[in-house]
Design an enzyme around this catalytic site. Structure first.
Site, PDB file in Angstrom:
ATOM      1  CE  LYS A  11      29.931  52.031 -90.845  1.00 12.30           C
ATOM      2  NZ  LYS A  11      29.276  53.187 -90.222  1.00 12.30           N
ATOM      3  CB  THR A  57      32.799  53.874 -88.581  1.00 15.61           C
ATOM      4  OG1 THR A  57      31.515  54.455 -88.702  1.00 15.61           O
ATOM      5  CG2 THR A  57      33.394  54.189 -87.221  1.00 15.61           C
ATOM      6  NE  ARG A 176      30.343  11.578 -72.497  1.00 12.83           N
ATOM      7  CZ  ARG A 176      30.885  12.617 -71.898  1.00 12.83           C
ATOM      8  NH1 ARG A 176      30.285  13.188 -70.852  1.00 12.83           N
ATOM      9  NH2 ARG A 176      32.034  13.111 -72.305  1.00 12.83           N
ATOM     10  CD  GLN A 230      37.459  17.840 -69.683  1.00 13.45           C
ATOM     11  OE1 GLN A 230      36.732  17.061 -70.299  1.00 13.45           O
ATOM     12  NE2 GLN A 230      37.113  18.365 -68.522  1.00 13.45           N
ATOM     13  CG  HIS A 258      24.992  17.952 -70.829  1.00 11.48           C
ATOM     14  ND1 HIS A 258      26.214  17.348 -70.762  1.00 11.48           N
ATOM     15  CD2 HIS A 258      25.142  19.154 -70.214  1.00 11.48           C
ATOM     16  CE1 HIS A 258      27.078  18.135 -70.138  1.00 11.48           C
ATOM     17  NE2 HIS A 258      26.444  19.246 -69.791  1.00 11.48           N
TER      18      HIS A 258
HETATM   19  O1  LIG Z   1      33.748  15.144 -71.142  1.00 12.94           O
HETATM   20  C1  LIG Z   1      33.314  15.614 -70.084  1.00 12.94           C
HETATM   21  N1  LIG Z   1      34.107  16.431 -69.339  1.00 12.94           N
HETATM   22  C2  LIG Z   1      33.705  16.969 -68.148  1.00 12.94           C
HETATM   23  O2  LIG Z   1      34.476  17.710 -67.466  1.00 12.94           O
HETATM   24  C3  LIG Z   1      32.398  16.667 -67.715  1.00 12.94           C
HETATM   25  N2  LIG Z   1      31.683  17.032 -66.613  1.00 12.94           N
HETATM   26  C4  LIG Z   1      30.459  16.448 -66.735  1.00 12.94           C
HETATM   27  O3  LIG Z   1      29.522  16.582 -65.907  1.00 12.94           O
HETATM   28  N3  LIG Z   1      30.383  15.703 -67.876  1.00 12.94           N
HETATM   29  C5  LIG Z   1      31.581  15.837 -68.508  1.00 12.94           C
HETATM   30  N4  LIG Z   1      32.051  15.322 -69.675  1.00 12.94           N
END
Ligand SMILES: O=c1[nH]c(=O)c2[nH]c(=O)[nH]c2[nH]1
Length: 304
Positions: A11, A57, A176, A230, A258
């Protein structure tokens, strides 16, 4: 000829509100959405129209309500384990029980400068999530996590030095806007029995890890001058592994939401890019999506 390779059923979207009356007259609430899924000796229902081994369920839903009345619902790691273990104890032909729980936020209201005894506000769409898998004679595996934690920083984020070739348009940036909706998960070492889950729960490790992971996520996001999503998520994962000893792996899935600069120079040469950027265009899609699983050095990551 065909053969049934895999089957489970249960469920989904079982909604539960639990009200706790405290001795001091205050009350607590816990609202959750639960999913139960069972595996085992159930194939005949699919292949031979034989439902004898099917725990309906609806029964799974009723059991969820009952367990919430009879046992603690917090932390969700414990409640999920109690429910999953119940299915294995009650039904010998069931070999694996999955229980997923999404906990919805109800923050206590402040009224006239004081915490209100029984009124709450949904202050965020953030969720605490738990996935429990109980396997007969193989213990209880728990994944805890955070979902829907929306964050933004207006500076302190860079992205440069990335690979460039004839397909590249993106300029490098040293400043940014960075925004993401955090999805983080941490996988606990498999615990052999429900009693072991109870011990961990009583020691407060599940709530502590959730608090630590949330704090680490927010503080790292805010304070690091991020070279990339990353790297930022890796820093967060390392810190969670250091903070929560019973956690084997940490996972992050971060959309890069973005915010594009807008060139307004067409209007009397108005500067609105680079160091002069003030007005940005938030993008709903497409978005970057960056994911990782980070393990302790001595643990082999399962999903990489
Ligand atoms: O932190 C980021 N990692 C990316 O792999 C990536 N690729 C992108 O166009 N902007 C960003 N920013």
């Amino acid at each position: 000829m065909a053969s049934l390779n895999y089957a489970r059923y249960g469920k989904d979207n079982i909604r539960v509100l639990h009200r706790k009356r405290n001795q001091d007259g205050t009350q607590d609430v816990t609202e959750m959405t639960v999913c139960t899924l069972l595996e085992g000796d159930i194939a005949a229902s699919w292949t031979h129209s034989d439902n004898a081994n099917i725990v309906a369920t609806d029964t799974q839903k009723q059991t969820t309500y009952l367990m919430a009345r009879l046992h603690p619902v917090n932390p969700p790691e414990l409640f999920g384990s109690i429910l999953a273990d119940h299915f294995l104890q009650q039904y010998p032909h069931i070999s694996v029980a999955h229980v997923s729980i999404v906990v919805h936020r109800w923050a206590r209201m402040d009224v006239a400068g004081a915490p209100h005894p029984h009124s709450f506000v949904r202050d965020s769409d953030e969720k605490r999530v738990v996935n429990v898998v109980a396997r007969r004679d193989k213990g209880i595996s728990i994944r805890s996590g955070i979902k829907g934690l929306l964050v933004l920083k207006s500076t302190g984020s860079q992205f440069w030095g990335f690979h460039r070739d004839e397909y590249t348009r993106l300029p490098e940036t040293w400043d940014r806007i960075l925004s993401t909706e955090v999805e983080a998960g941490w996988n606990w070492k498999t615990l052999p029995t429900l009693d072991e889950v109870k011990k961990e729960s009583e020691a407060g490790v599940f709530d502590q890890a959730w608090n630590d992971a949330r704090k680490i996520t927010l503080e790292t996001f805010a304070t690091e001058n991020s070279p990339s999503v990353q790297n930022t998520m890796y820093m967060m994962s390392e810190k969670i592994l250091a903070a929560a000893k019973g956690v084997e792996t940490v996972e992050y899935s971060l959309p890069n939401k973005h915010y594009f600069e807008i060139d307004l120079s067409w209007f009397k040469g108005l500067k609105n890019t680079g160091e002069d950027a003030e007005v940005y265009a938030p993008q709903s899609d497409p978005n970057g999506l960056i994911q990782c699983t980070v393990a302790r050095k001595d643990v082999t990551p399962s999903k990489l």
